[in-house]
Design a protein around this motif. Structure first.
Motif, short mmCIF file in Angstrom:
data_model
loop_
_atom_site.label_atom_id
_atom_site.label_comp_id
_atom_site.label_asym_id
_atom_site.label_seq_id
_atom_site.Cartn_x
_atom_site.Cartn_y
_atom_site.Cartn_z
N GLY A 65 -15.65 3.98 4.38
CA GLY A 65 -15.93 4.76 3.19
C GLY A 65 -15.77 3.94 1.94
O GLY A 65 -15.19 2.84 1.93
N SER A 66 -16.27 4.51 0.84
CA SER A 66 -16.25 3.76 -0.44
C SER A 66 -14.86 3.63 -1.03
O SER A 66 -14.67 2.87 -1.98
N GLY A 67 -13.87 4.36 -0.47
CA GLY A 67 -12.51 4.29 -1.04
C GLY A 67 -11.74 3.06 -0.63
O GLY A 67 -10.63 2.83 -1.13
N PHE A 68 -12.30 2.29 0.28
CA PHE A 68 -11.59 1.09 0.73
C PHE A 68 -11.59 0.07 -0.40
O PHE A 68 -12.65 -0.40 -0.82
N THR A 69 -10.38 -0.28 -0.90
CA THR A 69 -10.27 -1.24 -2.01
C THR A 69 -9.20 -2.27 -1.71
O THR A 69 -8.31 -2.06 -0.87
N LEU A 70 -9.31 -3.35 -2.40
CA LEU A 70 -8.33 -4.44 -2.29
C LEU A 70 -7.14 -4.12 -3.19
O LEU A 70 -7.29 -3.83 -4.37
N HIS A 71 -5.93 -4.17 -2.61
CA HIS A 71 -4.74 -4.04 -3.45
C HIS A 71 -3.61 -4.85 -2.80
O HIS A 71 -3.48 -4.87 -1.57
N PRO A 72 -2.85 -5.48 -3.65
CA PRO A 72 -3.07 -5.50 -5.10
C PRO A 72 -4.33 -6.32 -5.45
O PRO A 72 -4.70 -7.22 -4.73
N ALA A 73 -5.00 -5.92 -6.57
CA ALA A 73 -6.22 -6.62 -6.98
C ALA A 73 -5.87 -8.02 -7.46
O ALA A 73 -4.73 -8.31 -7.82
N GLY A 74 -6.88 -8.85 -7.52
CA GLY A 74 -6.68 -10.20 -8.00
C GLY A 74 -7.48 -11.20 -7.20
O GLY A 74 -7.98 -10.91 -6.11
N VAL A 75 -7.61 -12.39 -7.77
CA VAL A 75 -8.37 -13.45 -7.13
C VAL A 75 -7.39 -14.41 -6.47
O VAL A 75 -6.46 -14.92 -7.11
N ARG A 76 -7.61 -14.59 -5.17
CA ARG A 76 -6.74 -15.48 -4.41
C ARG A 76 -7.60 -16.37 -3.52
O ARG A 76 -8.78 -16.09 -3.30
N ASP A 77 -7.00 -17.44 -3.03
CA ASP A 77 -7.74 -18.35 -2.15
C ASP A 77 -7.89 -17.78 -0.75
O ASP A 77 -8.80 -18.14 -0.01
N PHE A 78 -6.93 -16.91 -0.36
CA PHE A 78 -6.91 -16.43 1.00
C PHE A 78 -6.52 -14.95 0.99
O PHE A 78 -5.64 -14.54 0.22
N TYR A 79 -7.23 -14.15 1.81
CA TYR A 79 -6.96 -12.72 1.89
C TYR A 79 -6.71 -12.35 3.35
O TYR A 79 -7.37 -12.85 4.26
N CYS A 80 -5.73 -11.44 3.55
CA CYS A 80 -5.48 -10.89 4.88
C CYS A 80 -5.34 -9.39 4.68
O CYS A 80 -4.26 -8.88 4.38
N LEU A 81 -6.45 -8.66 4.85
CA LEU A 81 -6.50 -7.24 4.49
C LEU A 81 -6.25 -6.36 5.71
O LEU A 81 -6.69 -6.67 6.82
N MET A 82 -5.56 -5.25 5.46
CA MET A 82 -5.36 -4.25 6.51
C MET A 82 -6.65 -3.45 6.66
O MET A 82 -7.08 -2.77 5.72
N THR A 83 -7.26 -3.53 7.86
CA THR A 83 -8.52 -2.83 8.10
C THR A 83 -8.39 -1.74 9.15
O THR A 83 -9.35 -1.01 9.39
N TYR A 84 -7.22 -1.64 9.78
CA TYR A 84 -7.01 -0.59 10.78
C TYR A 84 -5.61 -0.05 10.58
O TYR A 84 -4.64 -0.81 10.47
N GLY B 241 0.87 -5.40 12.03
CA GLY B 241 2.06 -5.44 11.21
C GLY B 241 2.51 -4.07 10.80
O GLY B 241 1.78 -3.08 10.90
N ALA B 242 3.75 -4.01 10.31
CA ALA B 242 4.33 -2.78 9.77
C ALA B 242 4.93 -3.11 8.43
O ALA B 242 5.63 -4.11 8.27
N THR B 243 4.66 -2.26 7.48
CA THR B 243 5.23 -2.46 6.14
C THR B 243 6.56 -1.73 6.09
O THR B 243 6.72 -0.62 6.61
N LEU B 244 7.54 -2.36 5.46
CA LEU B 244 8.90 -1.81 5.40
C LEU B 244 9.32 -1.66 3.94
O LEU B 244 9.90 -2.56 3.35
N PRO B 245 9.03 -0.53 3.32
CA PRO B 245 9.53 -0.29 1.95
C PRO B 245 11.04 -0.07 2.00
O PRO B 245 11.52 0.90 2.63
N GLY C 26 1.42 1.39 5.00
CA GLY C 26 0.77 1.60 3.72
C GLY C 26 -0.70 1.89 3.87
O GLY C 26 -1.20 2.13 4.95
N GLY C 27 -1.49 1.87 2.75
CA GLY C 27 -2.91 2.20 2.76
C GLY C 27 -3.77 1.04 3.24
O GLY C 27 -3.36 -0.13 3.23
#
Length: 800
Positions: free
Chosen positions: A15-34, A115-119, A43-44
């Protein structure tokens, strides 16, 4: 640079709600897709575990070690998008299940991470009892400093006395955290509470590691299924792209071709995709500027469709392609690359050219046809009008061409037309046009004609150069032309008007004896209308029963008896009245009506002679004129045989009159037809003797029964010594060859006396009788059993 495309593809799935966060320009990205919903604390989607170097370092440590790893403090979003300070627990996922012993093997087999996020604040809030009045701060590392503070659920009050303070050091996979507990109430059981909390946190992390292992197992299964689906999709896509006939490519302005399918490789004649992609783009274009035009279209309009481009292959050969492409941009509107499809339309272009050739050029001669001629004439008229110049339209028609087809066959006729076309083309200038209209008709457009005299010179040149002797196979033909000329603007300013007037002038040339040219005059239009009216009425004459026959006797000068009857055709039109044979017979020969009309004459004459026989009248031969067109038809002998059989007439009583020109047209074909007629047993008479080729050899080769001296020689035999000498010579020739001689047009007693002294065999003319209807001719036969009373006085002298 791959992030925009990755985001577009992922949004198509999530869906269109999928966004990068935190935003910003980096050399390498590892995004949560599932996202595994059962895992607490996650997290989201779209969270980037590599937002800090610590996150990236944790991923790399997990990849290289093969064990779960905690990251340094990161900003962790919850399911509602609210960020918390915490850590990420990650574990690597490999493509292979067997143990991977080396770091290099683990790096090569990596598929991703789970992975699991631990707040920290959320976790500690659930672990530490609210009633405990226990202050808790979590610090990253072995030293509790303000900069390393990760968590403090209750902000410490500096005015509140701290009666007791304890620290616990927690280490997981080489990462250390300091937990600092402060007793906010005196006399509380701080040591026991701190120990319990530390134990709970340790157990919690251990459980999360166990759960992460289970999640990794599920992730491996999911990744394998997704990978298999992706591979299947890639195989399907690869199969489709490599088995279609169209070429597919991806290209960028900076790098050129970055992807091509096998069809495109074959289309350009290269061995591999790599070889084609390494080729400089401009050399693929016959015209490199065309490539620049297409790139400009992409930059200006983002796409183009069905652009015809001429390309060149590796070997230098060329082909036509139909190119469509679309530009692809990133989220900032920067052009990344463009995807395109090329269809090879070389065959289609060839077919189009062939269709154009068929539509605009004559298939036999290669000359422009009627359609293209009219287009060129329209353009020539426009140019001449703009420049105040003259032009001429020349209509050329071969004389008696139908006889060639009928006697020699269409193959030889086609060969003759090809040669005529070449000769016509050689007669004109480069800016003039020669076209074939139909059959043996040609039209020439002569541009920039100074005056009628210039057109006359060209027409005369055509008569001389195109007309003449032709060798077609084993045959020699003498070809003549009839030419009509119309001038712009004198004789018309429209295409059809000029062609029609040139055609009218051509027919006038035929009426003037053929083998000449005529310029159009307004008076010709009236004659043309009259001729068209005559032709139209002639087409209906047979069905309206407007034809009739009259019969003129041939008299034997030795005994004064009627020796033969010549059947003569007459036409009494309902609309035009009586029409002379000299008017309608040439028209019938030109439009082919002479064939059915001639057959009617043969059948009617044979029936009439048979009817006279049944009336008991003395049998005499019946002479019937045979048109050249009839004579040269292959089925003519068969038609005559059928009529004789139908009417029951003795073939010896039928006499066919042929002109001298017919017999001399082609010796081979004529010989065959003459043998067929002789085989039938019918008589052959040469009509208009002396007006043709004046060759006497055919009298020896062919079986001829009679020769008829043309009336033009008989008319002046009593006053013109030359005509008298010709008559004497012809009669002498006939006697020596045992061929009867008939003198036509005997109208006076003096002419009759001269012919008697010359021992002419037969005479025919108004002196004895004009052509008569059948009943009157029958009465003439009954008188004296066919003896002419006027001739009685000449019998004794002739016998003496």
């Amino acid at each position: 640079t791959a992030l925009p495309a990755f985001l577009r593809e992922t949004r198509a799935d999530h869906g269109s709600g999928f966004t990068l966060h935190p935003a910003g320009v980096r050399d390498f990205y590892c995004l949560m897709t599932y996202n595994e919903p059962e895992t607490p604390g996650t997290g989201g989607l779209g969270f980037d575990a590599c937002e800090t170097p610590y996150g990236l370092q944790a991923l790399m440590r997990a990849r290289d070690s093969g064990t779960p790893t905690l990251s340094s403090p990161v900003h962790v979003p919850d399911a509602n998008g609210v960020e918390h300070i915490g850590v990420v627990l990650v574990a690597p996922v490999y493509r292979k299940h067997r143990p991977l012993a080396t770091q290099a093997a683990r790096r090569a087999a990596l598929d991703g991470w789970v992975g699991a996020t631990l707040p920290a604040d959320l976790i500690m809030a659930g672990v530490v009892p609210r009633q405990a009045r226990l202050g808790l701060q979590v610090y990253d590392g072995l030293t509790a400093t303000p900069d390393s503070l990760l968590f403090s659920p209750v902000k410490p009050d500096p005015n509140t006395p701290r009666t007791d303070q304890r620290e616990i050091l927690l280490s997981v996979d080489g990462r250390s955290w300091t937990l600092q507990f402060t007793n906010l109430e005196p006399e509380s059981h701080t040591p026991y509470t701190v120990a319990a909390v530390g134990l709970l946190i340790t157990v919690l992390i251990a459980l999360m590691i166990v759960n992460l292992g289970r999640t990794r197992h599920r992730a491996v299964i999911l990744a394998r299924r997704m990978t298999e689906e992706l591979h299947d999709q890639q195989k399907l896509l690869s199969s489709i792209t490599n088995n279609i006939s169209d070429g597919i490519y991806r290209s960028s302005l900076e790098s050129g071709l970055v992807y091509v399918n096998e069809a495109l490789v074959r289309m350009f004649g290269y061995a591999t995709a790599e070889e084609l992609m390494s080729t400089s783009g401009p050399i693929l274009y016959v015209n490199p500027r065309r490539r620049e035009e297409l790139q400009s279209l992409l930059q200006d309009y983002s796409e183009y469709h069905d652009q015809e481009v001429e390309y060149q292959r590796k070997d230098g050969s060329r082909f036509f392609g139909l190119n469509s492409a679309i530009a692809v941009y990133d989220d900032d509107g920067k052009l990344l690359y463009f995807d395109g499809v090329i269809s090879d339309i070389t065959e289609r272009k060839r077919v189009e050219r062939q269709m154009y050739q068929l539509a605009h050029y004559d298939a036999l001669t290669g000359l422009p046809n009627r359609s293209l001629l009219r287009d060129r004439l329209a353009q020539a008229i426009a140019d001449a009008g703009r420049r105040a110049e003259r032009l001429a339209v020349v209509f050329v028609d071969l004389d008696r061409f139908k006889n060639v087809n009928d006697s020699l066959g269409h193959e030889n006729g086609d060969h003759l037309l090809k040669v005529v076309a070449r000769r016509l083309t050689d007669c004109v200038r480069l800016n003039d046009s020669v076209s074939r209209q139909s059959g043996d008709e040609f039209i020439l457009i002569l541009r920039d004609i100074a005056d009628a005299a210039s057109a006359s010179n060209i027409a005369a040149k055509i008569l001389e150069s195109v007309g003449g002797l032709y060798t077609i196979g084993t045959h020699e033909l003498h070809v003549t032309l009839s030419i009509g000329v119309s001038l712009f603007p004198d004789d018309g300013v429209e295409v059809e008007e000029l062609i029609r007037n040139a055609d009218t002038a051509m027919y006038q040339a035929k009426e003037n004896g053929r083998a000449n040219f005529q310029f159009f005059t307004p008076e010709m239009t009236q004659r043309t209308h009259a001729r068209l009216s005559l032709e139209n009425e002639l087409r209906h004459a047979l069905e309206r029963n407007e034809f009739s026959l009259t019969y003129q006797p041939q008299i034997n000068l030795h005994n004064g008896r009627i020796a033969c009857a010549e059947a003569l055709l007459r036409w009494n039109s309902q609309s035009l009245g009586r029409v002379a044979p000299a008017q309608f017979i040439p028209v019938a020969e030109q439009n082919g009506l002479i064939v059915p009309i001639g057959e009617w004459v043969l059948r009617s004459a044979c029936r009439q002679l048979r009817d006279w026989q049944q009336q008991g009248l003395t049998p005499i031969p019946m002479a019937v004129n045979l048109s050249p067109i009839q004579f040269l038809r292959n089925d003519m002998a068969g038609t005559i045989a059928a009529i004789l059989d139908e009417t029951g007439l003795d073939p010896a009583l039928l006499e066919l009159e042929l002109t001298e020109n017919v017999i001399m047209q082609d010796t081979r074909e004529t010989s065959m037809m003459m043998r067929r007629l002789n085989h039938l047993g019918v008589g052959i008479s040469i009509d208009d003797f002396g007006t043709g080729y004046s060759s006497l050899s055919y009298l020896k080769r062919f079986h001829i029964d009679k020769i008829k001296i043309d009336q033009s020689f008989v008319r002046d035999i009593t006053t013109d010594p030359d005509d008298a000498a010709i008559i004497n010579a012809v009669i002498g020739l006939g006697r020596s060859l045992n061929v009867k001689v008939v003198a036509e047009g005997a109208e006076t007693a003096e002419q009759l006396e001269f012919l008697r002294r010359c021992h002419c065999d037969l005479i025919q003319g108004y002196h004895f009788s004009k052509p008569l209807p059948a009943d009157e001719f029958a009465q003439l036969l009954r008188k004296g059993q066919g003896r002419m009373p006027d001739a009685a006085s000449y019998q004794l002298e002739a016998d003496a």
